[in-house]
Design an enzyme around this catalytic site. Structure first.
Site, PDB file in Angstrom:
ATOM      1  N   LYS A 191       0.782   9.395  -2.989  1.00 33.12           N
ATOM      2  CA  LYS A 191      -0.004  10.491  -2.396  1.00 33.12           C
ATOM      3  C   LYS A 191       0.894  11.698  -2.119  1.00 33.12           C
ATOM      4  CE  LYS A 191       0.093  11.066   1.671  1.00 33.12           C
ATOM      5  NZ  LYS A 191      -0.489  10.351   2.758  1.00 33.12           N
TER       6      LYS A 191
ATOM      7  N   CYS B 231       1.104   6.120   0.742  1.00 42.83           N
ATOM      8  CA  CYS B 231       1.947   7.251   1.167  1.00 42.83           C
ATOM      9  C   CYS B 231       2.784   7.861   0.048  1.00 42.83           C
ATOM     10  CB  CYS B 231       2.914   6.817   2.270  1.00 42.83           C
ATOM     11  SG  CYS B 231       2.224   5.663   3.437  1.00 42.83           S
TER      12      CYS B 231
ATOM     13  N   GLU C 134      -6.764  14.420   3.087  1.00 42.20           N
ATOM     14  CA  GLU C 134      -5.585  14.592   2.211  1.00 42.20           C
ATOM     15  C   GLU C 134      -6.006  14.735   0.749  1.00 42.20           C
ATOM     16  OE1 GLU C 134      -2.133  12.422   4.890  1.00 42.20           O
ATOM     17  OE2 GLU C 134      -3.009  11.287   3.243  1.00 42.20           O
TER      18      GLU C 134
ATOM     19  N   THR D 220       0.822  -1.213   0.000  1.00 45.57           N
ATOM     20  CA  THR D 220       0.000   0.000   0.000  1.00 45.57           C
ATOM     21  C   THR D 220       0.858   1.265   0.000  1.00 45.57           C
ATOM     22  OG1 THR D 220      -1.712  -1.184   1.200  1.00 45.57           O
ATOM     23  CG2 THR D 220      -1.863   1.214   1.217  1.00 45.57           C
ATOM     24  N   CYS D 221       1.820   1.339   0.900  1.00 49.00           N
ATOM     25  CA  CYS D 221       2.588   2.584   1.066  1.00 49.00           C
ATOM     26  C   CYS D 221       3.273   2.994  -0.237  1.00 49.00           C
ATOM     27  CB  CYS D 221       3.618   2.414   2.179  1.00 49.00           C
ATOM     28  SG  CYS D 221       4.759   3.788   2.275  1.00 49.00           S
TER      29      CYS D 221
HETATM   30  P1  NDP Z   1      -9.895   7.012   9.007  1.00 47.49           P
HETATM   31  O1  NDP Z   1     -10.180   6.010  10.045  1.00 47.49           O
HETATM   32  O2  NDP Z   1      -8.809   7.994   9.187  1.00 47.49           O
HETATM   33  O3  NDP Z   1     -11.224   7.845   8.669  1.00 47.49           O
HETATM   34  C1  NDP Z   1     -12.395   7.206   8.306  1.00 47.49           C
HETATM   35  C2  NDP Z   1     -13.468   8.266   8.154  1.00 47.49           C
HETATM   36  O4  NDP Z   1     -14.639   7.682   7.599  1.00 47.49           O
HETATM   37  C3  NDP Z   1     -13.895   8.896   9.483  1.00 47.49           C
HETATM   38  O5  NDP Z   1     -14.191  10.248   9.268  1.00 47.49           O
HETATM   39  C4  NDP Z   1     -15.148   8.092   9.836  1.00 47.49           C
HETATM   40  O6  NDP Z   1     -16.053   8.796  10.637  1.00 47.49           O
HETATM   41  C5  NDP Z   1     -15.757   7.914   8.458  1.00 47.49           C
HETATM   42  N1  NDP Z   1     -16.654   6.764   8.359  1.00 47.49           N
HETATM   43  C6  NDP Z   1     -16.449   5.495   8.787  1.00 47.49           C
HETATM   44  N2  NDP Z   1     -17.506   4.717   8.466  1.00 47.49           N
HETATM   45  C7  NDP Z   1     -18.387   5.515   7.814  1.00 47.49           C
HETATM   46  C8  NDP Z   1     -19.658   5.316   7.258  1.00 47.49           C
HETATM   47  N3  NDP Z   1     -20.232   4.113   7.285  1.00 47.49           N
HETATM   48  N4  NDP Z   1     -20.284   6.349   6.680  1.00 47.49           N
HETATM   49  C9  NDP Z   1     -19.709   7.580   6.642  1.00 47.49           C
HETATM   50  N5  NDP Z   1     -18.493   7.846   7.165  1.00 47.49           N
HETATM   51  C10 NDP Z   1     -17.843   6.818   7.744  1.00 47.49           C
HETATM   52  O7  NDP Z   1      -9.675   6.131   7.671  1.00 47.49           O
HETATM   53  P2  NDP Z   1      -9.056   6.478   6.269  1.00 47.49           P
HETATM   54  O8  NDP Z   1      -9.778   5.618   5.310  1.00 47.49           O
HETATM   55  O9  NDP Z   1      -9.000   7.943   6.021  1.00 47.49           O
HETATM   56  O10 NDP Z   1      -7.564   5.951   6.444  1.00 47.49           O
HETATM   57  C11 NDP Z   1      -7.342   4.598   6.858  1.00 47.49           C
HETATM   58  C12 NDP Z   1      -6.069   4.494   7.641  1.00 47.49           C
HETATM   59  O11 NDP Z   1      -4.952   4.604   6.772  1.00 47.49           O
HETATM   60  C13 NDP Z   1      -5.856   5.577   8.686  1.00 47.49           C
HETATM   61  O12 NDP Z   1      -6.527   5.311   9.877  1.00 47.49           O
HETATM   62  C14 NDP Z   1      -4.365   5.564   8.833  1.00 47.49           C
HETATM   63  O13 NDP Z   1      -4.015   4.537   9.727  1.00 47.49           O
HETATM   64  C15 NDP Z   1      -3.880   5.215   7.436  1.00 47.49           C
HETATM   65  N6  NDP Z   1      -3.469   6.428   6.679  1.00 47.49           N
HETATM   66  C16 NDP Z   1      -2.458   7.202   7.161  1.00 47.49           C
HETATM   67  C17 NDP Z   1      -2.063   8.320   6.483  1.00 47.49           C
HETATM   68  C18 NDP Z   1      -0.960   9.156   7.044  1.00 47.49           C
HETATM   69  O14 NDP Z   1      -0.247   8.693   7.911  1.00 47.49           O
HETATM   70  N7  NDP Z   1      -0.806  10.410   6.598  1.00 47.49           N
HETATM   71  C19 NDP Z   1      -2.682   8.733   5.225  1.00 47.49           C
HETATM   72  C20 NDP Z   1      -3.761   7.864   4.816  1.00 47.49           C
HETATM   73  C21 NDP Z   1      -4.112   6.757   5.532  1.00 47.49           C
HETATM   74  P3  NDP Z   1     -15.950   8.768  12.252  1.00 47.49           P
HETATM   75  O15 NDP Z   1     -14.759   9.590  12.599  1.00 47.49           O
HETATM   76  O16 NDP Z   1     -17.243   9.342  12.662  1.00 47.49           O
HETATM   77  O17 NDP Z   1     -15.778   7.318  12.628  1.00 47.49           O
END
Ligand code: NDP
Length: 454
Positions: free
Chosen positions: A50, A47, A187, A41-42
């Site tokens: 991106k 990462c 992001e 993935t990274c």
């Molecule tokens: P996140 O967990 O960061 O965010 C998920 C988002 O989706 C939250 O806002 C959550 O809301 C929302 N959500 C979850 N379920 C639903 C739903 N059924 N309907 C509507 N909204 C929903 O996940 P990401 O997908 O953004 O990233 C996954 C992981 O990848 C991260 O947790 C991180 O570990 C990693 N990552 C790291 C990065 C970095 O280091 N810069 C960059 C990208 C990814 P709520 O908050 O209310 O639960």
């Protein structure tokens, strides 16, 4: 019983590669199985590509402030096809570098899906034909297959993209709906908007980036709104319909939105289902594999690292887990992963970066009366000639009882570079007095960290 290998690693992402290379460097006979390009993935769809897009977005954003410095250019044209092609080429180059270093270390690479026959044997399957390509065996097997985007269970979801699809695009869309308020959603909202796409972001809660310090998510919200991202809170996507080549989203509020594309960024989950784990009966922790502090599953021959276990799902964490696993089992060098003070960043423009406890977490653990907050918000000098001026925020969370700095947070230019270094001092147990007795470096943004008085 003799096995062909000392170690089979299933999944050649950051964690798997780190474990395979480290174990092979100790003389272990190692195989690695991967169905996609080497890198995971990274490197392939996370990462690295991106961050290259973030650089593109940052450059364009800076070009708009160039006039203030007397740098006059004609209209800026963004050719997204060039960016996307260059990013893919760079990713292929990095994947090739990893393949070459595996070769140098005599790690044997098997292409295909790995699935367990038992605790020592893995069958390799062709993803297209489903034919069995072979069988390999090892004393120890490491599961490092990573995660995959979670899908929403709504009508029309097949029309929407996940973050994986972004890196396969030929061109950027003109309009985009992004669903989610986490890392990936923020992001990409920032990347697309800064590169000219009209972005609407749909968030089910009332703020961005749950779990981050509230002040940081408020700063980001203000900055994204000022940039022109249409943030819609407390709303959800209910269904998607294709209409004349565009996508019509129906929201829980009943409102409809028409955009060219939709990106779903609602979290990720372990990518375990094709491993045939039912043949092993491993203990689970929800959707994740349960492991002990040596990353050993409930089967002593099988180990797991990275996004398949319930630890921060971040590249450096997976790499360290892989190396610690190899050090413990192939060099008998006893050590553990240090999960304290893991720095994090969200690469928006400006970026968010943080290490340690948020104000909310610190108050919950130590109680409000024992916590002191130091913060300052200001227009950095780099904003002087900018049209879109986001104030930066620097914040320290301090334990009043012993003066220890519990958390350090920043919203602003180069925040991730600054917080990476601050995390060294937090790890070493730095106090607020240590900050106060450190000389400032002028003129910088981060000098304010050593001049904050309460
Ligand atoms: P996140 O967990 O960061 O965010 C998920 C988002 O989706 C939250 O806002 C959550 O809301 C929302 N959500 C979850 N379920 C639903 C739903 N059924 N309907 C509507 N909204 C929903 O996940 P990401 O997908 O953004 O990233 C996954 C992981 O990848 C991260 O947790 C991180 O570990 C990693 N990552 C790291 C990065 C970095 O280091 N810069 C960059 C990208 C990814 P709520 O908050 O209310 O639960």
């Amino acid at each position: 019983m003799d096995f062909e290998f000392d170690l089979i690693v299933v999944g050649a992402g950051s964690g798997g590669l780190a474990a395979a290379k480290r174990a092979a460097s100790y003389g272990a006979k190692v195989a690695i199985i991967e169905v996609n390009k080497i890198g995971g993935t990274c490197v392939i769809r996370g990462c690295v590509p991106k961050k290259l897009m973030v650089y593109a977005a940052n450059n364009r954003s800076n070009m708009y402030s160039a006039e203030g410095y007397g740098l006059i250019s004609k209209e800026i044209t963004f050719k997204s096809n060039i960016l996307l092609k260059n990013v893919r080429e760079e990713v292929s180059r990095l994947s090739e570098l990893h393949s070459n270093s595996l070769k140098k270390l005599n790690v044997e690479v098997f292409e295909g899906h790995g699935r367990f026959l038992n605790q020592n044997f893995i069958e390799i399957v062709c993803p297209k034909t489903k034919n069995i390509l072979g069988k390999v065996s090892a004393k120890k097997i490491l599961i490092s297959v990573g995660g995959k985007p979670k899908k929403l269970n709504i009508p029309g979801i097949e029309y929407a993209w996940s973050s994986d699809d972004i890196f396969e695009l030929k061109d950027f869309p003109k309009t985009l709906l992004i669903v989610g308020g986490g890392y990936i959603a923020c992001e990409f909202a920032s990347i697309f908007k800064n590169l000219g796409t009209e972005v609407t972001q749909l968030v089910r809660g009332k703020n961005l980036l749950n779990g981050f310090d509230k002040d940081l998510s408020e700063c980001l919200e203000k900055s994204m709104t000022a940039l022109g991202i249409d943030l819609k809170f407390k709303n959800q996507l209910k269904s998607i319909k294709k209409i004349n080549g565009n996508l019509e989203s129906t929201l829980a509020s009943g409102n409809k939105l028409l955009t060219q594309n939709i990106l779903i960024a609602t979290g990720r989950e372990p990518n375990l289902e094709r491993l045939h784990l039912e043949n092993l009966n491993l203990k689970m922790d929800g959707a994740f594999l349960e492991v002990n502090e040596l990353n050993q599953t409930s089967n002593p021959n099988i180990f797991a690292i990275g996004d398949v276990i319930k630890k921060p799902n971040l590249t450096p964490v997976a790499i360290e887990q892989g190396r610690v696993f190899a050090d413990n089992y192939f060099a008998y060098h006893k050590r553990r992963v240090n999960y304290k003070n893991i720095p994090k960043a969200v690469f928006t423009i400006p970026e968010i970066s943080t290490v340690g406890l948020s104000e909310e977490e610190a108050k919950e653990i130590y109680s409000e009366v024992n916590i002191k907050i130091f913060k300052c918000s200001f227009n950095p000098m780099s904003n002087t000639f900018k049209k879109n001026k986001s104030k930066c925020l620097l914040k320290l969370v301090v334990n009043k009882m012993n003066d220890k700095v519990l958390g350090c947070h920043m919203f602003g230019e180069a925040a991730s570079e600054i917080i990476q270094m601050v995390s060294v001092s937090l790890n070493a147990g730095i106090t607020k007095k240590d900050f106060d007795t450190t000389m400032a470096l002028h003129p910088t943004i981060s000098e304010e960290f050593v001049t904050m008085y309460g």
